[in-house]
Design a protein around this motif. Structure first.
Motif, short mmCIF file in Angstrom:
data_model
loop_
_atom_site.label_atom_id
_atom_site.label_comp_id
_atom_site.label_asym_id
_atom_site.label_seq_id
_atom_site.Cartn_x
_atom_site.Cartn_y
_atom_site.Cartn_z
N GLN A 15 -28.28 29.13 63.64
CA GLN A 15 -28.17 30.44 62.96
C GLN A 15 -26.76 30.98 63.25
O GLN A 15 -26.18 31.47 62.42
N ILE A 19 -24.02 31.56 60.52
CA ILE A 19 -23.58 33.08 60.37
C ILE A 19 -22.13 33.20 60.30
O ILE A 19 -21.43 33.61 59.42
N MET A 35 -27.51 41.02 63.34
CA MET A 35 -27.93 39.59 63.35
C MET A 35 -27.74 38.84 64.71
O MET A 35 -28.63 38.08 65.18
N GLN A 78 -33.67 37.70 60.45
CA GLN A 78 -32.54 37.21 59.98
C GLN A 78 -32.42 37.13 58.26
O GLN A 78 -31.24 37.49 58.09
N SER A 82 -29.76 38.85 55.36
CA SER A 82 -29.20 37.97 54.47
C SER A 82 -29.83 37.63 53.04
O SER A 82 -29.91 36.30 52.78
#
Length: 413
Positions: A15, A19, A35, A78, A82
């Motif tokens: 992740q 990101i 996040m 998350q 997003s």
């Protein structure tokens, strides 16, 4: 729990990389602070999970269930920041469902299915849309398809890693259970042998006592007393009867307990010197070479079963060899007794089944219990029994940890 911890570390790394890639390479502005805060929460969850693993008690289903629910919550957060359900990585919910099906009890697996389904449904309506830069290269749909492919590959790799590891754990557990069952069968066999030996000892007591009384009457008989040869024969028979009664008493005293009431204080050197000397006299065996390399003596607890194990070890070698070599040593704080013979050695099948009952090349029924009983005594005391063939003959090694039989700490620690 250990598998979840490892997968969670992979999720945090993946992740974080995603990101940063989205933010830096594609110039898509994401809410970095919340996040990254979710990632920090996953790290904290992993630290707590490692703490649970270090406890003495097993991990419960409830603890695994809570851990997976928190993983679902973190993934939902998350995805909310997003693009929600429009994010191609929404399929990662399936990974949580598979993990729950493998690890959890049935009711908690279905609760996890409901939780992921509700989270997916909410993300279709409640989420923060991704603001794309006006000059983003390529077709938007093509980028979405590429993201779906990356998600599919990621889920496939993680599932193979996880399921393969779980299958390995299950195979190891099955092998361990099979070994436990084998030991239980062997110990049940030993109990039966002990019961038969104890029963036979009780039954032999009466005829031995009767013979002892009869021989005493014969010895007092004037006719026999005047005949020196007959008197000597009666005296020898009385001695043999007393020896048989001592053996029966020993069986009754030692049946069933490898560290029972007959334990006595002695030392390693005193015990082995006496047992080997007694064995040579009892078996009238004169070709035994005994080498003592034990070093500093250690006080230990001796009992009848431990002595009988050494007797069985020596009997097994003497049956196939006119001479034997006995070596006592100390290795890694363990008593090591090696017995080498000059016999034909062990067959490959015997070596593979060492320590199992009736594992003998002798044709007579009931043979092959000597090393079986020695192996059981070794296992009871936390030791091992091993054998190997030499250029001429074979070597059997009995290893017993001194901690299991030591009476007190010696200066060597």
């Amino acid at each position: 729990m250990l598998q979840l911890v490892q997968l969670r570390w992979l999720a945090v790394a993946g992740q974080l990389a995603t990101i940063l890639l989205t933010h830096v390479v594609f110039d898509i502005r994401l809410p970095l602070i919340p996040m990254l805060g979710v990632l920090a929460g996953l790290v904290a969850l992993n630290v707590a999970s490692v703490g649970l693993l270090r406890r003495a008690r097993p991990i419960t289903n409830a603890e695994l269930f809570i851990g997976l629910l928190l993983d679902v919550a973190a993934l939902s957060a998350q995805l909310y920041f997003s693009g929600g359900a429009t994010n191609p990585f929404v399929s990662l919910f399936l990974l949580q469902v598979v993990l729950g099906a493998v690890l959890l009890e049935r009711w908690s697996s279905w609760v996890l299915v409901v939780a992921t389904s509700v989270a997916f449904a909410l993300l279709t309506a409640v989420y923060r849309p991704i603001v794309l830069p006006p000059d983003i290269p390529g077709d938007l749909f093509a980028l979405h398809v590429q993201g779906m492919w990356v998600c599919f590959a990621l889920v496939a790799v993680l599932l193979v890693m996880f399921v393969t590891r779980i299958n390995g754990n299950l195979r190891a557990q099955d092998a361990n259970l099979a070994e436990i069952r084998r030991q239980a069968v062997e110990e049940e066999h030993i109990v039966r042998i002990g019961m038969l030996a104890s029963g036979a000892a009780h039954e032999l007591g009466t005829p031995l006592s009767s013979l002892s009384v009869i021989l005493g009457d014969w010895r007092r008989n004037k006719t026999i007393a005047r005949n020196a040869d007959l008197a000597r024969d009666v005296e020898e028979m009385q001695a043999e009867i007393q020896r048989c009664k001592a053996i029966v008493t020993s069986i009754l005293l030692s049946s069933g307990d490898a560290r029972g009431e007959q334990s006595a204080a002695t030392t390693v050197r005193t015990l082995l010197d006496r047992v080997i000397a007694d064995w040579c006299v009892a078996r009238d065996f004169t070709n035994a070479v005994y080498a003592d390399h034990f070093g500093r003596d250690v006080p230990i607890a001796s009992d009848v079963v431990l002595q009988q194990a050494v007797f069985n070890l020596l009997d097994n070698a003497a049956e196939v060899s006119p001479s034997i070599n006995i070596r006592l040593a100390r290795e890694d704080d363990a008593l090591v007794l090696r017995v080498c013979d000059e016999g034909p050695g062990f067959a490959a099948e015997q070596l593979a089944n060492l320590g199992k009952p009736y594992n003998s090349s002798k044709p007579e029924l009931g043979r092959g219990l000597g090393l079986f009983l020695v192996g059981n005594v070794a296992r009871t005391l936390g030791g091992t029994l091993a054998a190997r063939n030499l250029a001429k003959g074979a070597e059997v090694t009995l290893r017993l940890p001194l901690a299991a039989i030591r009476l007190g700490e010696d200066d060597d620690g």
